[in-house]
Write an enzyme that holds these catalytic residues in place. Structure first.
Site, short mmCIF file in Angstrom:
data_model
loop_
_atom_site.label_atom_id
_atom_site.label_comp_id
_atom_site.label_asym_id
_atom_site.label_seq_id
_atom_site.Cartn_x
_atom_site.Cartn_y
_atom_site.Cartn_z
CE1 TYR A 54 41.32 34.91 36.61
CE2 TYR A 54 40.84 34.11 34.61
CZ TYR A 54 41.77 34.34 35.36
OH TYR A 54 43.16 34.33 35.13
CG ASN B 224 50.85 32.84 39.28
OD1 ASN B 224 51.46 33.73 38.57
ND2 ASN B 224 49.50 32.65 39.25
P1 NAP Z 1 47.35 42.02 29.09
O1 NAP Z 1 46.94 41.76 27.74
O2 NAP Z 1 48.60 42.36 29.73
O3 NAP Z 1 46.46 43.14 29.55
C1 NAP Z 1 45.10 43.29 28.95
C2 NAP Z 1 44.54 44.91 29.19
O4 NAP Z 1 45.42 45.77 28.43
C3 NAP Z 1 43.44 45.29 29.01
O5 NAP Z 1 42.79 46.15 30.06
C4 NAP Z 1 43.24 45.74 27.61
O6 NAP Z 1 42.16 46.79 27.57
C5 NAP Z 1 44.63 46.52 27.73
N1 NAP Z 1 44.93 46.77 26.26
C6 NAP Z 1 45.15 45.65 25.38
N2 NAP Z 1 45.40 46.28 24.04
C7 NAP Z 1 45.37 47.38 24.35
C8 NAP Z 1 45.93 48.41 23.39
N3 NAP Z 1 46.06 48.36 22.13
N4 NAP Z 1 45.77 49.82 23.96
C9 NAP Z 1 45.46 49.97 25.20
N5 NAP Z 1 45.14 49.12 26.18
C10 NAP Z 1 45.36 47.65 25.74
O7 NAP Z 1 46.63 40.71 29.70
P2 NAP Z 1 45.96 40.47 31.00
O8 NAP Z 1 44.27 41.01 30.99
O9 NAP Z 1 46.52 41.27 32.21
O10 NAP Z 1 46.06 38.96 31.35
C11 NAP Z 1 45.51 38.13 30.10
C12 NAP Z 1 45.26 36.73 30.50
O11 NAP Z 1 45.94 36.17 31.45
C13 NAP Z 1 43.91 37.15 31.61
O12 NAP Z 1 42.69 37.16 30.95
C14 NAP Z 1 43.89 35.42 32.22
O13 NAP Z 1 43.34 34.78 31.45
C15 NAP Z 1 45.38 35.28 32.52
N6 NAP Z 1 46.01 35.82 33.89
C16 NAP Z 1 46.38 34.82 34.35
C17 NAP Z 1 46.68 35.06 35.76
C18 NAP Z 1 47.22 33.81 36.73
O14 NAP Z 1 47.61 34.28 37.92
N7 NAP Z 1 47.34 32.67 36.28
C19 NAP Z 1 46.91 36.38 36.35
C20 NAP Z 1 46.51 37.29 35.29
C21 NAP Z 1 45.86 36.95 34.23
P3 NAP Z 1 40.95 46.02 26.50
O15 NAP Z 1 40.13 45.13 27.12
O16 NAP Z 1 40.18 47.77 26.59
O17 NAP Z 1 41.51 46.18 24.97
#
Ligand code: NAP
Length: 300
Positions: free
Chosen positions: A57, A160
């Site tokens: 990250y 994954n």
């Molecule tokens: P997500 O919750 O699906 O997406 C987050 C995105 O949605 C952010 O850009 C956020 O923007 C936006 N968002 C959230 N609430 C919103 C709202 N009410 N209105 C508009 N936009 C909104 O999660 P993700 O960030 O993709 O993934 C979550 C976590 O999973 C990561 O931080 C990481 O720890 C983990 N992850 C793991 C893997 C893996 O391969 N193991 C891969 C990807 C992610 P704002 O920040 O502006 O709220």
């Protein structure tokens, strides 16, 4: 109407580590140590104590590898009480531009570097980020067992991995896997019926769901399918008087596998609001309405 149970604190896999039913993740973290400290404190104060990061990250395609772990290390160094308030998850095994290396030498060095950047003696949960097809599961199992025996890691898991990859790795492990982290959301429902959840329930492995809002597409739909799933989720959310994001988290949490969604927002107000999901219950009818919309076809 049958109501499904609301999520409660639980143990991480078969360990004695207790976790909140919701996690917060740092994939999208950027900004200063003060910014990160504010977000982390918001999550912890809201009762979200499973905190997810990874060595990659911060990587922007050419540099930045380890940057978010380093920033978190700075935050932990500045507040001696923080480390004990969280269950710290990090991941290794992706090595740009290779893309994967899970040979023993590489993983030993990756783990040491994560510990150094985070400024901690022990990682609570260490995940293999994506499977390296060129590492024999027996070799990876030896590294993971040694990481636990050495006291550098309290619990181990994968992300994954397919069910077959989890099965093969588990065969060679002495330490049971405590967690698996696939992508799951109302826009990504494969894990519900491809065996991943059944395997996790059978093995007692905690399922952490990454991108629970489909990377934000549930809130800002990009295509017709996104729109139709978001619409149905929105109807139920409105009936419950909650935000659509909270509905998405709690929909995942209502599954009997005890899915732990990882909140990805980097906005304090959205992280605090996400915690409402820990209080929401679903009826079977409501749950299946969303599932049916996600399938795009009625259930047989
Ligand atoms: P997500 O919750 O699906 O997406 C987050 C995105 O949605 C952010 O850009 C956020 O923007 C936006 N968002 C959230 N609430 C919103 C709202 N009410 N209105 C508009 N936009 C909104 O999660 P993700 O960030 O993709 O993934 C979550 C976590 O999973 C990561 O931080 C990481 O720890 C983990 N992850 C793991 C893997 C893996 O391969 N193991 C891969 C990807 C992610 P704002 O920040 O502006 O709220």
């Amino acid at each position: 109407m049958t109501t499904l149970p609301t999520p409660a604190r639980r143990t991480l896999g078969n360990t004695d580590i207790t976790i909140s039913p919701l996690a917060w993740g740092m994939w999208r973290s950027e900004g200063s140590a003060d910014d990160l400290a504010a977000l982390l404190n918001t999550a912890l104060d809201a009762g979200i104590d499973l905190i997810d990061t990874a060595d990659i990250y911060g990587f922007n395609g050419s540099d930045g590898f380890g940057d978010v772990e380093s920033l978190l290390g700075d935050v932990l160094a500045a507040d001696a009480l923080l480390r004990d308030r969280m269950v710290l998850v990090t991941k290794g095994g992706i090595m740009p531009p290779l893309p994967y290396d899970q040979s023993t030498g590489y993983m030993q060095s990756a783990l040491e570097k994560s510990l150094t950047r985070l400024g901690t003696d022990v990682i609570d949960l260490y995940l293999i980020h994506r499977p390296d097809i060129l590492t024999h599961p027996q070799e990876l199992a030896r590294f993971l067992d040694d990481a636990v025996t050495s006291g550098k890691v309290r619990a181990i898991g994968v992300s994954n991995f397919t069910t077959a990859q989890i099965e093969a790795l588990s065969h060679f492990l002495d330490t049971p896997l405590a967690a698996t982290q696939p992508e799951i959301s109302p826009l990504r429902i494969d894990a519900f019926d491809n065996g991943e959840m059944d395997q996790a329930m059978r093995m007692g492995v905690t399922l952490m769901a990454w991108s629970p809002l489909g990377g934000g597409r549930l809130m800002r739909p990009e295509n017709e399918r996104d729109r139709s799933v978001a619409r149905v989720l929105g109807f139920v959310a409105e009936e419950k008087g909650i935000d659509r994001a909270v509905a998405a988290y709690s929909w995942l949490m209502a599954h009997p596998a005890g899915i732990v969604p990882i909140v990805g927002s980097q906005k304090p107000e959205r992280i605090a609001e996400a915690a409402q999901a820990m209080e929401i219950s679903w009826t079977r009818e409501e749950w299946y309405r969303v599932f049916t919309a996600a399938r795009g076809a009625p259930l047989p």
